[in-house]
Design a protein around this motif. Sequence first.
Motif, PDB file in Angstrom:
ATOM      1  N   UNK A 112       0.843  -1.190   0.000  1.00  0.00           N
ATOM      2  CA  UNK A 112       0.000   0.000   0.000  1.00  0.00           C
ATOM      3  C   UNK A 112       0.879   1.240   0.000  1.00  0.00           C
ATOM      4  N   UNK A 113       0.585   2.218  -0.855  1.00  0.00           N
ATOM      5  CA  UNK A 113       1.448   3.391  -0.908  1.00  0.00           C
ATOM      6  C   UNK A 113       1.411   4.217   0.377  1.00  0.00           C
ATOM      7  N   UNK A 114       2.484   4.931   0.604  1.00  0.00           N
ATOM      8  CA  UNK A 114       2.641   5.867   1.725  1.00  0.00           C
ATOM      9  C   UNK A 114       2.507   5.159   3.063  1.00  0.00           C
ATOM     10  N   UNK A 115       1.296   4.763   3.416  1.00  0.00           N
ATOM     11  CA  UNK A 115       1.126   4.106   4.714  1.00  0.00           C
ATOM     12  C   UNK A 115       1.918   2.803   4.746  1.00  0.00           C
ATOM     13  N   UNK A 116       1.973   2.134   3.627  1.00  0.00           N
ATOM     14  CA  UNK A 116       2.734   0.889   3.547  1.00  0.00           C
ATOM     15  C   UNK A 116       4.173   1.129   3.160  1.00  0.00           C
ATOM     16  N   UNK A 117       4.471   2.372   2.822  1.00  0.00           N
ATOM     17  CA  UNK A 117       5.847   2.751   2.545  1.00  0.00           C
ATOM     18  C   UNK A 117       6.455   2.009   1.376  1.00  0.00           C
ATOM     19  N   UNK A 177      10.259   6.113   4.958  1.00  0.00           N
ATOM     20  CA  UNK A 177      11.115   7.042   4.207  1.00  0.00           C
ATOM     21  C   UNK A 177      11.251   6.568   2.760  1.00  0.00           C
ATOM     22  N   UNK A 178      11.577   5.270   2.612  1.00  0.00           N
ATOM     23  CA  UNK A 178      11.724   4.764   1.246  1.00  0.00           C
ATOM     24  C   UNK A 178      10.386   4.679   0.544  1.00  0.00           C
ATOM     25  N   UNK A 179       9.326   4.825   1.330  1.00  0.00           N
ATOM     26  CA  UNK A 179       8.005   4.827   0.714  1.00  0.00           C
ATOM     27  C   UNK A 179       7.699   6.135   0.021  1.00  0.00           C
ATOM     28  N   UNK A 204      -0.547  11.314  -8.185  1.00  0.00           N
ATOM     29  CA  UNK A 204      -2.005  11.193  -8.069  1.00  0.00           C
ATOM     30  C   UNK A 204      -2.364   9.883  -7.413  1.00  0.00           C
ATOM     31  N   UNK A 205      -1.700   8.819  -7.860  1.00  0.00           N
ATOM     32  CA  UNK A 205      -2.045   7.509  -7.303  1.00  0.00           C
ATOM     33  C   UNK A 205      -1.780   7.476  -5.807  1.00  0.00           C
ATOM     34  N   UNK A 206      -0.640   8.049  -5.420  1.00  0.00           N
ATOM     35  CA  UNK A 206      -0.326   8.070  -3.989  1.00  0.00           C
ATOM     36  C   UNK A 206      -1.399   8.835  -3.215  1.00  0.00           C
ATOM     37  N   UNK A 207      -1.768   9.996  -3.730  1.00  0.00           N
ATOM     38  CA  UNK A 207      -2.790  10.788  -3.043  1.00  0.00           C
ATOM     39  C   UNK A 207      -4.100  10.005  -2.997  1.00  0.00           C
ATOM     40  N   UNK A 256      -4.570   6.841  -2.909  1.00  0.00           N
ATOM     41  CA  UNK A 256      -4.568   5.805  -1.880  1.00  0.00           C
ATOM     42  C   UNK A 256      -4.447   6.418  -0.496  1.00  0.00           C
ATOM     43  N   UNK A 257      -3.842   7.592  -0.447  1.00  0.00           N
ATOM     44  CA  UNK A 257      -3.708   8.263   0.855  1.00  0.00           C
ATOM     45  C   UNK A 257      -5.080   8.535   1.446  1.00  0.00           C
ATOM     46  N   UNK A 258      -6.054   8.767   0.561  1.00  0.00           N
ATOM     47  CA  UNK A 258      -7.403   9.020   1.082  1.00  0.00           C
ATOM     48  C   UNK A 258      -7.955   7.775   1.759  1.00  0.00           C
ATOM     49  N   UNK A 259      -7.485   6.625   1.284  1.00  0.00           N
ATOM     50  CA  UNK A 259      -8.165   5.379   1.647  1.00  0.00           C
ATOM     51  C   UNK A 259      -7.973   5.034   3.121  1.00  0.00           C
ATOM     52  N   UNK A 260      -6.714   5.060   3.558  1.00  0.00           N
ATOM     53  CA  UNK A 260      -6.422   4.550   4.895  1.00  0.00           C
ATOM     54  C   UNK A 260      -7.070   5.398   5.987  1.00  0.00           C
TER      55      UNK A 260
END
Lengths: 707, 498, 98, 548, 169
Positions: free
Chosen positions: B385-390, B467-469, D164-167, D169-173
């Motif tokens: 998962x992006x960002x949260x999953x890094x 960070x690497x995420x 965009x994709x990151x943003x 998915x950022x909404x999701x969590x």
Amino acid sequence: MAALQTAAAHPLDGSLAEWVWLLPLLPLLGALLNGALALWPRLSGVTAEHASLEARETETGRRLAGTRWLTSIVGPGVMLAAFALTVAIFFTMRGTADLVTPFVRTYASWMPVGDLRIDWGVQLDQLSVLMSLVITGVGFLIHVFSVGYMASDGGYARYFAYLNLFVAAMLVLVLGSSYPVMFVGWEGVGLASYLLIGFWFSEKANADAGKKAFIVNRIGDFGFLVAMFLLFSTTGSLDFVGAHSALAMASPAVFTAAALFLFLGCAGKSAQLPLYIWLPDAMAGPTPVSALIHAATMVTGGVYLVARASPVFAGAPEVSLFVALIGAISALFAATIALRQWDIKKVLAYSTISQLGYMFVAVGTGAYAAGVFHLVTHAFFKALLFLGAGAVIHAMHAAYHHAHQHDQDAQDLRNMGGLRRYLPITSATMWLATLAIAGVPPLAGFFSKDEILASVFARAQGSPLASATLLGVPGSVLLYLIYAVGIITALLTAVYMTRLMLLAFTGANRTGDHASAGLHEAPSVMTIPMIALAVLTVVGGWLNLPELLPLGPTHLLSDWLDPVTGDASRVLGGTAHLDHGTELMLVGTAVAIALIGIGIAYARFRGSVATKENAVPETGIAALLGDAYRVDAGLDRTLVQPLGVFASRVLWQGIDQRIDRAFVAGGALISRVAGQAHDALGAGDVGRYAWVIVLGVLAMLAAFTLR
Amino acid sequence: MTDFALPGALMRALLPEITLTIGTLILLLTGAWGGELSSPTRRSTRFAIGIVLATAISVIMAWMKGDGGTLDGRLAGDGFRYAMDLVLLLGTAGSLALLDTDQARTRAYQAEVPVLMLLALCGMMFLTAARDLMFLFIGLELMSIAVYVLAGVNRSSAKSAEASLKYFLLGAFSSGFLLYGIALLYGAAGDTRLAVIGSTPAGPIYLVGVALLLVGMVFKVAAVPFHLWTPDVYDGAPSPITAFMAASVKTAAFAMLVRVMVEGIEPAIQHWHPVLWWLAALTMVVGNVVALAQRNIKRMLAYSSIAHSGYLLVAVLSFSPAATAAVVFYLFAYTLATLGAFAVLGIVSEGTESATTIEDLAGLWHVRPGLAVVFTVCLLAFLGFPLAGGAGFFAKWYVLRAALASTTPLMVLVVVLVLSSVVSAGYYLTAIASMFNQKRHASAMMPVQTPALSAAVMLVSVVLLLVFGVFPTPAARLAAVATLGAVPTTTVSSTDAR
Amino acid sequence: MMLGDALIVSAILFTIGVVGVLTRRNAIILFMCVELMLNAVNLSFVTFAKLHGVGGHVFVIIVMTIAAAEAAVGLAIVISVFRHFGAVDLQNLKLLRR
Amino acid sequence: MTMQESLIAMGVASWLLPALVLWPLIGAAMVLVLGRDARPRPTGAALPSDSLGSGGPDARVLTFAVLVVEAVLGIAAWLAFDADAAGWQLRTDLTWLPDLGAQFSLGVDGISLPMLVLTTCLMPLALLATWDQITTRVPSYGALLLALTSGLVGVFTALDLLLFYLAWELMLIPMYFIIGIWGSAGRTRAAIKYVMLTMFGSLLMLAAIAALYVMGGAESFHLDDLLQLSMGLETQLWLFGAFFLAFAIKSALVPFHTWLPDAQFEAPVIGAVVLGLKVGTYALLRFAMPLFPAAVMHDTVQSVVLILSVIAIVWGALVAIVQPDLRKVLSYSSISHLGFIMLGCFALTQQSVEGAVMIMVNHGITISALFLLAGFLKERRGTDRLDAFGGLARVVPLFAVMLTLSMLSTIGLPGTNGFIGEFLVLIGTYRTQPLFAILATSGVVFASVYALRATQRLLFASLDTKSNGGLRDLHGRQLVVMGVFAIAMLWLGLAPQPVLRRMEHASTALVERVRGTNAGFATPAPRGPGSLTLATPVRPATTGAPLR
Amino acid sequence: MTPFYRFQFYLFALMAIGAALLFVTRKSPVSAALWLVNVMFALSGLYVMLDAPFVAAVQVLVYAGAIMVVFVFVVMLLNLGRPDQLPDLREAGARIGAGVVGVALLANLLAMRRETLPGVELAPPSDNVVLPVAEALFTEYLLAFELTSILLLVAIVGSVVLAKKRAVA
């Protein structure tokens, strides 16, 4: 378009007409003010300090009482101002020579999107100013009447807020310079009527009636909307001026489609078949509301729209015939029902539908002036009738209240009788209105109705319309048929109206000795408007005298409206004209019919009837008519209920919820089954694991070697 | 060269291994002598961590010195080896730290356990370097035998013993196949060097050899249907060891697999590509779907690690420098996430014998938010998962990209990957949900305070992941250097046509 | 041809080993079957060494060493299992399942 | 010198959008670190609070402050936007992942600007209105809310596909946690369902993005670069399919709609409000349609989407009629509205597209107001079942006025904001798809049915349930918020042209890009009877073959 | 080549296979072990045929001599030798299945025979056969050789860890 229009010099430039924008704003101001008054106890924090509902409401009432006088001034006041302004503008226009093109003013851009340009603009011409006169004039009188009628009501301010809002919307409707702006008013009046019908919302029935009215109107609005889309995609404009001038190159199909969809809207707003069902229920509202909205003004919006869009209808003669036909059928249909109604307001409601039918007959046959003429006169006498009914109901309520018989029906004719003694003014004025609607000369109704029938007859004899066909039926046949229907309806009208009057005002009183003591004539604040309307009912005919009876200048109204609807009406009606002989014959018939009707009624309803509670249930045709042909029940069974069932059983529970469950259950199932199957594979036994491995090896080796 | 002295080149090439081995021997001796000290295990654990760090430094030095390929091409000195070594060292260090934590509570381990882990590490490091099937086999056995023992080191636990026996028997069994494969390849090519084998035309013997070799290797990476041992062993072995297996053993196995694929048996690619295609698809689907049914978290993670092998196989299949880089990055992120997850698991399970189930996690967030958050980040990293999953996201991203960029785009496989990832969301989210959405059971006991080393592991893994995420560039660049081989000249007649 | 036959022999022995693994339940005997497999492989190595020189022999020696190591460790594991379960019958080792 | 010029002169263009994206994240950290929990948690003081700074300011206040700043920034963006200029504005490109060719590239145009401003202004209002509804673990709540905001803003401003994709998915969590932690009984199921369905779509989209990235050979994620690619029709169809699926699920297009009522019902009110924001359709307009014009104009795609849209309109409305809870009614009404949006997007005339965006904005406003009102009921009575109420107009007149106004806006009463979008969509759609336009117009009837039904069940009829007698009317904070909403509804209904003006360029560009022709409809050809039949859409000048 | 040699070769081959078959079918672990020893002897014989006398010697010493002894020892230790132990063989179905699988496996393996190996002369062993092995072992394969020592270390440590009395750690 509007921009061009304003750019070009117009005789009215700089005249008093420039103030026309003030017309809708005045009532709107009143609405806001009264609305604020209605809410201010809450805004000033009644809620905060009073926990219990009772305490809260008494407190609210106390605070409201303090502002009652202000409402009484603001409500009618703004109407008076608006009326005065309208009169002033009207006379400016009278004074202006060669007033051929409409006076259009645009104030702001509303929806500018690409080539779509919709502006906030008003269009002032002979038609719109006439409508404004009726609306503000009659409206003012009814406001005054309401001051008395609603005097003891808790929602006094709220009532006037709604009523002013309605007038504002109605003025937008008639003054708007484009279809969308008109649509704003169109739906605005719908909203106001919704709020006012459900004014006493604590009764579920009333709220339901309001809802029904709004929804049925929405069906009509659907047509209006589609017509707009069609016009725009064809002409690229939605202003009356622009669109109509660009219609020239459009194909007949467009005219037909547009006219049909427009008429759907009209049928909804003006309660024509099949969309009339909401109007009788709408009587749930306060009676002055019925007078203003459901008799005088709003319901005539459809007629106005047809007149306004006359260029469109002129392009589609078969649709015009259709309109006239629907009008005629509605007229007859409603009249028959009115014969057997016991609720005084219901009788009037069905009569309204019937009279609106006449108007559509007129505009459908291209006799726009005649239609508008009947619209005006009808506004006078029907408003009067409703106000009279209001006065009666007011008195009856007072009586029952006096006798603490709150369970009694104050609107049922069977509980009335002999009221002439108690309400002399009311009965007198109402008799005038009755004769007018019945078509007795020289009252207003006679002239307008006669003109309609005459023009239908004339066009039947020979006109473009007569040579057009509707579904293969030649126009002339239809027109004769319509004329016949008109005559029959006239007879029925005379009958049921006279019946109403006789039952209500003559004979012995059936209110009950105890209660009848409380009966009394309405206060002057209510009677004066009635008298004023009575006067109009008498003189209204002079607006548009036929040559036949030159009691004064003839054809005032027709000439006045000629710049607006003249062309269209000539396109449809040609120059059809009746020779005096025929016309005399027609007039004679009409009068005779009216008198016959009255006679029948006298013969039939002279004697007294049983009061409501000990009335024997009717049977056969009478019951059928009493239940208005049971249309509502039928619709409910065949349309409303099934739709609801479909929505809930099929769409929601059947599909949506099933999908939902399947999602969850399915996931669980898959994982469980897969998990178990997989565990069975190994079951913790290394030997089995080895087996699986070896089988895997076999498969892989096979993949490598069996090539 | 007839004298026994090691030439300098070899010295340089083996600097990390030598450092490690010497350190290990010292550790062993000290353990043998200082056996009576308060807690020899914890001390030697710390010492072992030190050795690992030293080895890491030497690895970096060796890497910077550049190519030390030696012994006429029996050992590789390329970036791939060193990068993989670093990942291995990371995993080992983390597991050692967890071992220390666990020891502090359970006192289940003896002083020699860290030694065994280091020896296993030594074998792994030979696996990453081996360009000769002989070294490959020795390295593999070195690693395996050590890990067989490690699985059973908790001598108070029957489960542990059972796990170790199962792992041992199946491991030996599969290495029998592997060995046979090696023998046949040796017979076909006349040499055990990958270079030679890679330049030999694929005859029947060769093919059978490749098939058997593959069996041995995919057993180690736990690809379906050679995966059945994984849940049992992961479940039975003590958590730190499980972490060690999940992180390092898998990494080493993939290092071996990738190198053999790219450098060794490429001539047979026409044959093994479709086979591996099916293995990858099967592994992803079975791993994820079966994981859905698990309540025991260790088993759930076992199946998820199986699924991850599937994802990695996709990268292997795409068979390009970018793909190997993807493998390296993926294993790096995966190691981090694994360490973090097991660190939390170690705290939550309170070192008890009974398996920790998802229900035991209920309401964790309400009592120990930190643990819950760390666990969540790691699970989301597994999920990619992006960002949260890094970094987990970019790991998946590189795999996807490699798969689509390969000479014959693995469209279908990519779709399978995506869909099975969605399935995986099912169980990861359930675990997260039970931590956050539910109230803590009254009966559930309070997790112990997090010891420093576990805290460090959690912190490092989470921080690095996050960070690497956001800025994966540094790691990605390293991985990009650590690529292997060249884009194959032969275009694969892909099974992906279906 | 002789070499081919040797290879066949080794294949047969290997298969017998595998079959043994599939048919036995005693951990030790299972392990012996694995040893048999290794021996079979050794035969192949020696056979190929006939073609490719002594590399094969070296490999065999190394395999033997490894086998010895495995034997040591494996038997130790078996003993520890016996400690816990009082048997080495694999069908009794089912603590670990789902 | 106008406001706009002076703002630009102040150099906001260089930092405004990054600030908009990053500020909430910073704020989230602040709230987490400094914020103090509202009251001691029911579970007992023994448990460690998740707010590190126990002595700091009230987390709620802090969150609100951060959101207000965000809103101010958003309004600044609105002011700094030049309505008469085409192309991206306030564009900022920062290097992010040079190796991948992904940049931290933000920019707005007439389509994204209104959504951006709406979002930034909506969040503080929503928080204010639901002030007392969340009392546990407020710091985490605030932080999640802020992260969510950042994600939304990112989605509306990102020009780089990966960003965009990151943003996205950022909404999701954060949403998952907001539903899962502070939701009602069925929260877990709803949350997981929501996330899994959304992920299903977004992962497919990720694959499509990867394919676009790899096969396009641009080795860049920037929209501007990707628009240069030339793809065959086949490719376009596949990739568009993936994108469309993702966006259709996210925006709950029938038949992917079942998660929405569930989620919005189980979620705390503020979550429902955010779920009401139409990110999916925005993304459709921003990325999917311009990237794959040939696919969009493909006959099958066209007819499928249009049919789905009409089904959605009717389906949503009909089902809304029979819902027992107010919030479910609202959910289904937004499903119905989504149909209009889709219709507008795919009818592809300037009017319809601008109308679609207007619905996104207006529906965002209206549905938020309604959900907040439903929230008040729930807050006061613990339920919003329609049959639990009745005759409220007597008790809480102000509430009644607001509810009625919002409902009227929902059914698109002219003069309210609801009318503008629907009217534009339909009038625009009629030009290319008359049949669908007419079918869709029937939706206005059903809309009036469900809206009036709900209104009446709540406000009118006799006040039989005693406990409703003591209900407290809107006051203080809520009154203010609702006032703002009321003003917004009327303002956008009577004078929407400031918004429309800013959209002009963007929508024209979009329509022309996708149609590949000038679709200005300057002089509409007179339509024959055929005007009532399904007109085949105008094919783009270059189908499949290199686009532009 | 002399027929005698060939005879010997097949003799040993048959011995090996026969012994192996007996090995997998014995119930008693002890007898199984002993049959396995037999296999190993036979194999060493084959090694000699394939002129790898040194390997043959090691085979006898290490395998037959050391490893198998350990096995037997353990069997005795755990005293699994008793025939009253529950039958070691799996149920008949499994056995038959195993047979089938075995045949299939063999068939697959024998796909190798498509490749014809160069025929080589089986000659009586030349003298000095150990030297080349030794040379290779201590030069070319030195590192591997060293590594095996580490492997043995692992074995020692491992078995100590598992087998030594529970230490108070």
